[in-house]
Design an enzyme around this catalytic site. Structure first.
Site, PDB file in Angstrom:
ATOM      1  CG  LEU A 127      -1.674   1.303   1.456  1.00 50.35           C
ATOM      2  CD1 LEU A 127      -2.608   1.141   0.797  1.00 50.35           C
ATOM      3  CD2 LEU A 127      -2.248   1.085   3.405  1.00 50.35           C
ATOM      4  CD  GLU A 387      -0.128  -3.767  10.834  1.00 45.67           C
ATOM      5  OE1 GLU A 387      -1.531  -3.760  10.869  1.00 45.67           O
ATOM      6  OE2 GLU A 387       0.753  -4.198  10.424  1.00 45.67           O
TER       7      GLU A 387
END
Lengths: 408, 250
Positions: A127, A387
């Site tokens: 990502l 994250e």
């Protein structure tokens, strides 16, 4: 061990097993793998055999069919001894595998999940980019649509398992001019060979010969990190990568919504990891301060040390409730966005504080590699970053609190 | 091949033991209980024998309170096929009474091999397995470090002072497992899940006191702190003196 209403006898059995495994098999090798920044193929293989690489997936998909709380217990117990092993399981499961389980077609699940669930190959999630981290809407990797395939170009950074792994879920922009910058992003499944082919063949894990690899996908330079050093982090490069349409993951243009969901559950996992790390640091501190003698008595006999240990344990207890409560909400299909962010925020900042205290309690020895607390302190920092940074967690929480009250 | 493994729930060896107010029992609150470590070798051996022969059954048998069900499920998670709990809250210190209860269960059940751990780490009597073999009139080999079975016969190796003794025996037989017999496996997640569905039979049993009662339990005396008498060759006379007069070992 404190008992929580979320835990069953089976959960305790799982905890015992993972604890024994971590103590006996991981503890002796953790230092060496940290020092040499070496991926622990041998123990990853054993974790695969024990079912730890696919705990929550169904039996048909090669998993062990356990609930989400069991998964958190596994991550927590591994992190008590070595965070690199914990993040390997966590990134592989939540980031690498769960998008395929949650958004994949039946054919995609059958093709990829058994390989991942059994730990035969490692998975990852692409990502983050150089200009798109916290701001995932800034995704610049582009997927050009052709007749029966897409051509992907771009580069993903800080990707766990980009080197050792073979199966990846990546995001790319399919619409260059969307109405909103978070629109027009799509997920794809891409495959490449592991960079450790020889080692993988020798150990008998990490490579699937029959798995068709995507041309134009390769691993970049390995990051030399402060912590999590036995976990593999690299750039993942997409260079005219030809991805057949059947490897598009989820609906076209839904990539952003899908990875937000993936990240929500990833956060609880990092919360469990941070909790385990803090507990590991407390355990080390209890053992050391009981043993180390100064002024004729154990260091732990001094009140100043009592206060430190008591604060560490109290905060850990609070983190435990946050993490398992968020996990319970997710497991029972209830909204958990805010609670997941709270668990991650609190536990990650806690493990930073706790490991710093642990080094201090160890005095000069804590600063040496003779004791694991210096590694734990290095391992803690990225828990506040990966994250979703602590700052992003606060924004997520505030948005949940304010809701429609304020235009954000 | 039908194999019985007799197992026991014991306090973890790292647990700090507290003696109860009656001075005759240990306080169980806060004590972590585990499968007796030597029994793990016995279970592993049974599982390997079954896997090697390609078929057969491994039955885990425990005697104790209802809590021992958890211990049996641990054995089922490792791979045993079914479990039997001979349930009683009574605690016997006489190995003969325990052996009689186990022998009654094992007798006539058609086991080719009965495995025990060489002893339970709680009372370390090291007697139950051997007494069971006597009660069942079966050959027994204790504290084995290696085992081979072929053609209705067994060959076991056991460590003795300064060497290894090799013993041949006929089946059925009773053997007790020593450390090093094998490397016990960790129960895989799938095994833990499957253990719930495996049969676990609970049979109430009565224990006689066997003519033995506990009068008193006491913790070993605390070891005094060590002392460094000096360093290098110059310290040797002082060390010898201390070993003679203080420790009285020379």
């Amino acid at each position: 061990m404190t008992d929580l209403p979320y835990w069953t006898e089976e959960h305790h059995q799982i905890r015992e097993m993972v604890r024994d495994f971590a103590e006996n098999e991981i503890r002796p090798i953790a230092r060496e793998h940290d020092l040499e920044s070496k991926f622990p193929w041998q123990t990853v293989k054993r974790m695969g055999e024990l079912g730890l690489m696919g705990a929550t997936w169904s039996d048909e998909l090669g998993g062990a069919g356990l609930d989400y709380i069991s998964y958190l217990i596994i991550i927590e117990e591994l992190a008590k001894v070595d965070v690199s092993h914990a993040i390997t399981v966590s990134a592989h499961t939540t980031l690498g595998t769960s998008p395929i389980v949650n958004f994949g077609t039946e054919a995609q699940k059958q093709k990829y999940v058994p390989l991942l669930a059994t730990g035969q190959v490692l998975g990852g999630f692409g990502l983050t980019e150089a200009q798109a981290g916290s701001d995932a809407g800034g995704t610049a990797t582009f997927a050009e649509e052709k007749s029966d395939h897409f051509v992907l170009n771009g580069s993903k950074v800080f990707i766990t398992h980009a080197g050792v792994g073979e199966i990846f879920c990546v995001t790319a922009r399919t619409d260059p001019h969307p109405a909103k910058r978070t629109d027009g992003i799509t997920s794809f499944i891409v495959c490449k060979d592991t960079v450790d082919l020889d080692r993988a063949r020798e150990v008998g894990i990490g490579h699937a010969e029959d798995l068709e690899k995507t041309r134009g996908v390769k691993a970049g330079k390995k990051e030399d990190k402060m912590g999590w050093r036995a976990s593999d982090t690299r750039e993942l490069i997409l260079e005219d990568a030809i991805v057949p349409k059947e490897d598009m993951l989820g609906e076209q243009g839904r990539g952003f919504a899908n990875f937000l969901q993936t990240l929500d559950s990833g956060r609880i996992g990092v919360g469990a990891l941070s909790l385990g790390l803090a507990e590991g640091a407390l355990n080390e501190s209890l053992a050391y301060t009981s043993e180390r003698r100064q002024f004729g008595k154990p260091v732990a006999a001094f009140q100043g040390v009592h206060f430190q240990l008591a604060d560490m344990a109290t905060e850990i207890e609070a983190a435990r409730h946050l993490v398992y409560h968020a996990g319970w909400l997710k497991q029972n299909g209830k909204p958990h966005k805010k609670e997941a962010a709270m668990a991650k925020l609190f536990a990650s900042e806690l493990c930073m504080r706790t490991t710093i205290k642990a080094v201090q309690l160890h005095g000069g020895y804590g600063y040496t590699t003779e004791y694991p607390v210096e590694r734990m302190m290095r391992d803690a920092k990225v828990c506040e970053i990966g994250e979703g940074t602590s700052e992003i967690q606060r924004i997520v929480i505030a948005r949940q609190l304010l809701g429609d009250l304020v235009q954000l | 091949m039908k194999i019985a493994v007799c197992i026991k729930r014991v306090p973890d060896t790292e647990t700090r033991i507290k003696i109860g107010a009656d001075g005759k029992s240990i306080v169980e609150d806060g004590v972590k209980f585990v499968l007796n470590p030597y029994d793990e070798y016995a279970i592993e051996e049974a599982l390997q024998l079954k896997e090697k022969s390609g078929d057969g059954e491994v039955v885990a048998i425990a005697m104790g309170s209802a809590a021992s069900q958890e211990t049996i499920r641990g054995a089922l998670a490792m791979g045993a096929d079914r479990g039997i709990l001979l349930q009683t809250d009574a605690v016997s210190v006489n190995p003969v009474t325990v052996a009689k209860v186990l022998a009654a269960e094992l007798d006539g059940a058609g086991y080719d091999l009965i495995l025990f751990g060489k002893y339970a780490v709680d009372d370390s009597s090291q007697a139950v397995g051997t007494i069971v073999s006597e009660l069942l009139s079966l050959p027994s080999v204790s504290a084995i470090g290696h085992l081979e079975l072929a053609d209705g016969k067994g060959t076991a190796e056991r460590e003795i002072e300064g060497g290894v003794e090799v013993v041949e025996f006929s089946l059925p037989a009773v053997v007790t497992a020593d450390k090093g017999l094998n490397e016990p496996r960790y129960p895989a997640l799938r095994g833990i899940m499957m253990a719930k569905k495996k049969p676990l039979e609970v049979k109430p049993v009565e224990l006689g006191d066997g003519g033995m009662t506990v009068i008193q339990l006491a913790l070993p005396p605390e070891r005094p702190e060590g002392r460094i008498v000096g360093e290098g060759p110059d310290a040797v006379p002082a060390l010898i003196e201390a070993l003679r007069t203080e420790a009285k070992v020379l």
